[in-house]
Design a protein around this motif. Structure first.
Motif, PDB file in Angstrom:
ATOM      1  N   GLU A 110      37.981  39.598  -1.059  1.00 24.01           N
ATOM      2  CA  GLU A 110      36.786  40.179  -0.446  1.00 24.01           C
ATOM      3  C   GLU A 110      35.648  40.289  -1.459  1.00 24.01           C
ATOM      4  N   GLY A 111      34.456  39.940  -1.007  1.00 24.68           N
ATOM      5  CA  GLY A 111      33.260  40.171  -1.809  1.00 24.68           C
ATOM      6  C   GLY A 111      32.909  39.100  -2.803  1.00 24.68           C
ATOM      7  N   ALA A 112      33.642  37.997  -2.828  1.00 28.66           N
ATOM      8  CA  ALA A 112      33.340  36.934  -3.791  1.00 28.66           C
ATOM      9  C   ALA A 112      32.157  36.102  -3.314  1.00 28.66           C
ATOM     10  N   PRO A 113      31.408  35.522  -4.239  1.00 29.47           N
ATOM     11  CA  PRO A 113      30.297  34.647  -3.863  1.00 29.47           C
ATOM     12  C   PRO A 113      30.812  33.272  -3.436  1.00 29.47           C
ATOM     13  N   ASP A 114      29.910  32.448  -2.949  1.00 28.12           N
ATOM     14  CA  ASP A 114      30.287  31.067  -2.613  1.00 28.12           C
ATOM     15  C   ASP A 114      30.530  30.246  -3.872  1.00 28.12           C
ATOM     16  N   MET A 115      29.737  30.514  -4.910  1.00 35.58           N
ATOM     17  CA  MET A 115      29.786  29.733  -6.142  1.00 35.58           C
ATOM     18  C   MET A 115      29.601  30.662  -7.329  1.00 35.58           C
ATOM     19  N   ALA A 116      30.022  30.195  -8.516  1.00 39.06           N
ATOM     20  CA  ALA A 116      29.851  31.026  -9.705  1.00 39.06           C
ATOM     21  C   ALA A 116      29.876  30.186 -10.968  1.00 39.06           C
ATOM     22  N   ASP A 117      29.134  30.656 -11.981  1.00 37.48           N
ATOM     23  CA  ASP A 117      29.265  30.163 -13.354  1.00 37.48           C
ATOM     24  C   ASP A 117      30.378  30.959 -14.017  1.00 37.48           C
ATOM     25  N   ILE A 118      31.341  30.268 -14.621  1.00 36.63           N
ATOM     26  CA  ILE A 118      32.450  30.942 -15.292  1.00 36.63           C
ATOM     27  C   ILE A 118      32.510  30.455 -16.733  1.00 36.63           C
ATOM     28  N   GLU A 119      32.331  31.375 -17.676  1.00 33.89           N
ATOM     29  CA  GLU A 119      32.328  31.010 -19.093  1.00 33.89           C
ATOM     30  C   GLU A 119      33.703  30.491 -19.498  1.00 33.89           C
ATOM     31  N   ILE A 120      33.716  29.531 -20.410  1.00 35.96           N
ATOM     32  CA  ILE A 120      34.939  28.807 -20.735  1.00 35.96           C
ATOM     33  C   ILE A 120      36.082  29.718 -21.177  1.00 35.96           C
ATOM     34  N   GLY A 121      35.762  30.809 -21.860  1.00 35.84           N
ATOM     35  CA  GLY A 121      36.806  31.714 -22.309  1.00 35.84           C
ATOM     36  C   GLY A 121      37.497  32.453 -21.174  1.00 35.84           C
ATOM     37  N   HIS A 122      36.840  32.542 -20.031  1.00 38.96           N
ATOM     38  CA  HIS A 122      37.406  33.214 -18.864  1.00 38.96           C
ATOM     39  C   HIS A 122      37.980  32.232 -17.845  1.00 38.96           C
ATOM     40  N   TYR A 123      37.634  30.963 -17.957  1.00 42.99           N
ATOM     41  CA  TYR A 123      37.877  30.015 -16.871  1.00 42.99           C
ATOM     42  C   TYR A 123      39.361  29.878 -16.518  1.00 42.99           C
ATOM     43  N   GLY A 124      40.216  29.862 -17.542  1.00 43.00           N
ATOM     44  CA  GLY A 124      41.632  29.648 -17.297  1.00 43.00           C
ATOM     45  C   GLY A 124      42.239  30.653 -16.350  1.00 43.00           C
ATOM     46  N   ALA A 125      41.748  31.906 -16.381  1.00 45.70           N
ATOM     47  CA  ALA A 125      42.292  32.951 -15.511  1.00 45.70           C
ATOM     48  C   ALA A 125      42.037  32.631 -14.043  1.00 45.70           C
ATOM     49  N   PHE A 126      40.900  32.042 -13.744  1.00 45.48           N
ATOM     50  CA  PHE A 126      40.569  31.692 -12.364  1.00 45.48           C
ATOM     51  C   PHE A 126      41.288  30.412 -11.940  1.00 45.48           C
ATOM     52  N   LEU A 127      41.457  29.509 -12.894  1.00 41.94           N
ATOM     53  CA  LEU A 127      42.091  28.231 -12.583  1.00 41.94           C
ATOM     54  C   LEU A 127      43.582  28.389 -12.325  1.00 41.94           C
ATOM     55  N   LYS A 128      44.256  29.147 -13.168  1.00 44.42           N
ATOM     56  CA  LYS A 128      45.717  29.227 -13.062  1.00 44.42           C
ATOM     57  C   LYS A 128      46.175  29.965 -11.816  1.00 44.42           C
ATOM     58  N   ASP A 129      45.342  30.851 -11.285  1.00 41.73           N
ATOM     59  CA  ASP A 129      45.734  31.618 -10.107  1.00 41.73           C
ATOM     60  C   ASP A 129      45.185  31.051  -8.801  1.00 41.73           C
ATOM     61  N   GLY A 130      44.566  29.873  -8.863  1.00 43.34           N
ATOM     62  CA  GLY A 130      44.184  29.165  -7.645  1.00 43.34           C
ATOM     63  C   GLY A 130      43.022  29.747  -6.881  1.00 43.34           C
ATOM     64  N   TYR A 131      42.019  30.279  -7.596  1.00 39.07           N
ATOM     65  CA  TYR A 131      40.886  30.889  -6.911  1.00 39.07           C
ATOM     66  C   TYR A 131      39.710  29.927  -6.704  1.00 39.07           C
ATOM     67  N   LEU A 132      39.862  28.698  -7.149  1.00 41.48           N
ATOM     68  CA  LEU A 132      38.754  27.745  -7.113  1.00 41.48           C
ATOM     69  C   LEU A 132      39.098  26.553  -6.226  1.00 41.48           C
ATOM     70  N   LEU A 133      38.063  25.926  -5.662  1.00 38.76           N
ATOM     71  CA  LEU A 133      38.259  24.766  -4.806  1.00 38.76           C
ATOM     72  C   LEU A 133      38.095  23.474  -5.600  1.00 38.76           C
ATOM     73  N   PRO A 134      38.952  22.467  -5.367  1.00 45.59           N
ATOM     74  CA  PRO A 134      38.741  21.168  -6.010  1.00 45.59           C
ATOM     75  C   PRO A 134      37.461  20.523  -5.485  1.00 45.59           C
ATOM     76  N   ILE A 135      36.772  19.808  -6.384  1.00 47.45           N
ATOM     77  CA  ILE A 135      35.470  19.228  -6.027  1.00 47.45           C
ATOM     78  C   ILE A 135      35.454  17.714  -6.236  1.00 47.45           C
ATOM     79  N   ASN A 136      36.634  17.096  -6.231  1.00 48.07           N
ATOM     80  CA  ASN A 136      36.733  15.663  -6.523  1.00 48.07           C
ATOM     81  C   ASN A 136      35.829  14.812  -5.656  1.00 48.07           C
ATOM     82  N   ASP A 137      35.808  15.085  -4.350  1.00 48.36           N
ATOM     83  CA  ASP A 137      35.026  14.251  -3.443  1.00 48.36           C
ATOM     84  C   ASP A 137      33.537  14.337  -3.740  1.00 48.36           C
TER      85      ASP A 137
END
Length: 453
Positions: A110-137
């Motif tokens: 709840e309450g998350a934005p559509d998009m966000a800038d995530i600093e590299i030192g924090h990025y792994g926490a969001f990536l490993k827990d599956g909070y981000l959408l793949p953007i390959n296409d």
């Protein structure tokens, strides 16, 4: 919990009052008609020019200077995509609190934005827990035009991409040519780290100035040296990987540089502190090893060095090794749960990977572009009115073209966020300041054992 140093400013975290003033000025200059508004909690908010029928998108960033970029790119998107207009609201906040707020929103759903800038030192926490959408296409149409390592580093082992950076972040050596000339040293003759140390001894003897500094509250110099050795802070599975021969060798090498007087501990502990900027501006060191995005720190905080600094490739361990690694960064991502997945992904790719977006990032923010065609565009590389080209005595694009796209990027998967927190809060302060006589591998084992993830 990440340790926060009161006077430390990481990439993108300038002094707040100055930042807000810059953000306001940039927004007005760059054509966004909506102002940047400050809230009582210290956050700011800006929008593009809203259009009737536009889709509302929310965006969070920890960097006020990014507001002008995102709102301007939203306006440009609307010009080029009148059938898919967006009304973008960008909210900023202090880095640590904003990343914490974003993580809590993602965890709760709840309450998350559509998009966000995530600093590299924090990025792994969001990536490993599956909070981000793949953007390959969304990235696919741009793949042949950009340095993909700056996208794939924000990915997983299955080939999915989740973020795009603002810049290449190629690490270089910045030399104070007044000091180098006084010592009779030509930076072009420095190829290896041993060359660098020997030149540093001459600089110290002739000028009394140390060749460089190392941070105790950040990791840029040791990480640069490690990446050149092919070593990472986390392994292929994302587990902490501090206890390696390569890491121990780097620590011992820097310790030797400190003992020789060639290297000093950075005043303030890091290269983003008030103490350090004053020291650097006062010609306190002969050189700095940092990424190209650090050019903006010189232009903003070192007015006395204007016209005195030259940019050269970083030293390597062995002649013939690649002289380009990537460091620092901010991955922009689409947050899982948005109701406008495709629109958000397509806008993100357009803003970060198009010629328009990469040109803005270079001209206004001083970020070395990941879109390679700009490296050979005279309108970009020979623009005498560009403040970054005017400040430095050598051209950064010469290094980008010389080194090409064979670039080593850090692995930020899995436990990287927790590992990074340990490195910048205790590891390097222990290695270079507190426990300088402790065996490097024993120290690293102790540090690795303290990581919780």
């Amino acid at each position: 919990v990440r340790k926060v140093h009161k006077k430390q400013f990481r990439e993108g975290n300038y002094m707040k009052k100055r930042l807000l003033a810059c953000a306001l000025a940039a927004t007005m200059i760059l054509g966004s008609t909506a102002p940047v508004l400050a809230a009582d909690d210290g956050s700011t908010q800006g929008t593009n020019t809203f259009v009737d029928g536009g889709t509302d998108l929310s965006f969070w960033t920890f960097q006020e200077l990014h507001v002008g970029f995102w709102t301007s790119m939203a306006d440009e998107w609307n010009k080029q995509n009148p059938d898919r207009p967006i009304n973008l609201t960008v909210t900023t906040g202090e880095s640590s609190s904003l990343h914490s707020k974003l993580l809590i929103a993602c965890q709760s759903g709840e309450g998350a934005p559509d998009m966000a800038d995530i600093e590299i030192g924090h990025y792994g926490a969001f990536l490993k827990d599956g909070y981000l959408l793949p953007i390959n296409d969304a990235v696919e149409p741009y793949k042949d035009d950009v340095v993909m390592s700056r996208i794939s580093m924000y990915g997983d082992n299955e080939g999915n991409y989740y973020g795009v950076d603002f810049h290449l972040g190629a690490t270089v050596a910045y030399y104070n040519m007044d000091i180098m000339n006084e010592a009779g040293i030509d930076p072009a003759d420095i190829v290896t780290w041993d060359d660098y140390v020997e030149a540093g001894k001459t600089v110290l003897e002739k000028t009394g100035t140390p060749m460089c500094a190392v941070e105790t509250s950040d990791l840029f110099l040791p990480q640069c040296m490690m990446l050149e050795k092919g070593a990472q802070y986390v392994d292929e599975d994302g587990n902490p990987n501090l206890v390696t021969d390569e890491h121990a060798e780097v620590i011992d090498y820097i310790r030797s540089m400190i003992n020789d007087g060639v290297c000093e501990i950075a005043p303030g502990g890091g290269f983003h502190t008030e103490e350090w900027y004053g020291h650097l501006n006062g010609a306190g060191v002969a050189s700095v090893i940092m990424p190209l995005w650090y050019m903006g720190r010189f232009t903003d905080y070192c007015p006395d060095l204007d016209g005195k600094m030259a940019i050269y490739p970083i030293p390597v361990w062995n002649e013939g090794d690649t002289r380009e690694v990537l460091q620092g960064g901010t991955g922009t991502s689409v947050i899982k749960g948005t109701e406008n997945e495709q629109l958000a992904k397509d806008f993100l790719a357009f803003a970060k990977l198009s010629k328009e977006g990469c040109t803005y990032e270079w001209e206004k923010l001083g970020f070395d572009p990941i879109r390679t065609e700009l490296w050979d565009d005279p309108a970009i590389t020979e623009n005498k009115d560009n403040k970054f080209l005017a400040y430095f005595t050598t051209n950064p694009f010469d290094i980008l073209k010389e080194n090409g796209t064979d670039i080593t990027a850090p692995n930020i998967s899995g436990s990287y966020s927790a590992t990074y927190s340990t490195l910048v809060s205790t590891t390097y302060s222990n290695a270079f300041e507190i426990s300088v006589d402790q065996d490097a591998k024993e120290l690293l084992q102790s540090e690795q054992d303290s990581i919780i993830y």
